[in-house]
Design an enzyme around this catalytic site. Sequence first.
Site, PDB file in Angstrom:
ATOM      1  CB  THR A 159      -0.914   0.044   1.248  1.00 54.66           C
ATOM      2  OG1 THR A 159      -0.124   0.350   2.405  1.00 54.66           O
ATOM      3  CG2 THR A 159      -1.637  -1.286   1.447  1.00 54.66           C
ATOM      4  NE  ARG A 160      -1.009   7.273  -1.478  1.00 54.53           N
ATOM      5  CZ  ARG A 160      -1.219   8.384  -0.766  1.00 54.53           C
ATOM      6  NH1 ARG A 160      -0.219   9.189  -0.456  1.00 54.53           N
ATOM      7  NH2 ARG A 160      -2.445   8.703  -0.387  1.00 54.53           N
ATOM      8  CE  LYS A 161      -3.625   2.255   5.141  1.00 60.45           C
ATOM      9  NZ  LYS A 161      -4.522   1.301   5.838  1.00 60.45           N
ATOM     10  CB  THR A 162       5.675   3.701   2.655  1.00 57.83           C
ATOM     11  OG1 THR A 162       5.323   4.894   1.934  1.00 57.83           O
ATOM     12  CG2 THR A 162       5.282   2.494   1.821  1.00 57.83           C
ATOM     13  CG  HIS A 298       4.354  -1.938   3.514  1.00 56.60           C
ATOM     14  ND1 HIS A 298       3.963  -0.719   3.987  1.00 56.60           N
ATOM     15  CD2 HIS A 298       3.365  -2.344   2.676  1.00 56.60           C
ATOM     16  CE1 HIS A 298       2.787  -0.403   3.464  1.00 56.60           C
ATOM     17  NE2 HIS A 298       2.397  -1.376   2.658  1.00 56.60           N
TER      18      HIS A 298
END
Length: 320
Positions: A159-162, A298
């Site tokens: 996802t973009r939850k980095t 992640h």
Amino acid sequence: MDVHTTHPRPPMHKDQPIHHGSLEHLLPPSWKAQVTSWLAEDTPSYDYAGFVVGEHPRTATLWGKSAGIIAGLPFFTEIFRQCGCEVEWHAKEGSYISRPKDGSGKTKVATVTGPARGLLLGERVGLNLLARCSGVATVSRDMLLSLRSAGYEGILAGTRKTTPGFRLVEKYGMLVGGADTHRMDLSSMVMLKDNHVWSRGSIAEAVQAARMVGGFALKIEVEVQDEAEADEAIAAGADIVMLDNFTGEGVKVAARNLRDRWKGERQFLIEVSGGLREDNVFDYANNDIDIISTSSIHQGTPHVDFSLKIDQSQITQTSS
């Protein structure tokens, strides 16, 4: 679908990006500047300990101390290059490091040579980078292999939850592990979530507005809460519908209904997301679903443990 939660180690499946070329060739021109910024963050002014050790030539060994997939080799190598050191790798990107059976508890992964000060300048930055990237790769590989062993043929994506400032590394780790990065940023794909729809007024209006500026080159994905919203998104021309926070059974029913209802009329992908982890993902995995996306590969993943130790025998010979 039969679910098998255990699988042999590795094997490496040919559907993984690492089998098709060097992932280092994906990195943008700015990536080495990011390495410079990491080093600057760790040594913003004087290097007091570096003064103590000086620039005597030294050799250090990178040890793998826990089992996992090693990932992030270009970043580690560049960190030490900028510190005036050279790295010789004894393990390949994406290979599995097992705990040795000789009782030592560690595996020789690389040899780093250079001035003592340079080795110690790069040590903590390099170890942090490698531990984090390898942890992401390991969890990604584990979940992918579990899904493949259960018969799922679709895409596992992150996802973009980095972590801010560290996205490039975390997405790189996903690729090494065999997972899809999903969209890299807001400019990579249009994803219309509930807040976008509420702000615009309706799914149809939001999709139309996005298509006017995104044109033919950008895919549009819409997050939906039920089949009615999915139908609205598909009718409006969405390329992907995300079934968000459905139950496992709800996903299977909705996906099958959407496939049957729109067969021969529209082409679209179905993604499922929302709270998926290795202990519950099998409830959602079925081949009516094109994409399973989860931040669990992640976010909060265990690190793979490494250490860097200077060869003491070399120091003794030099000083004698």
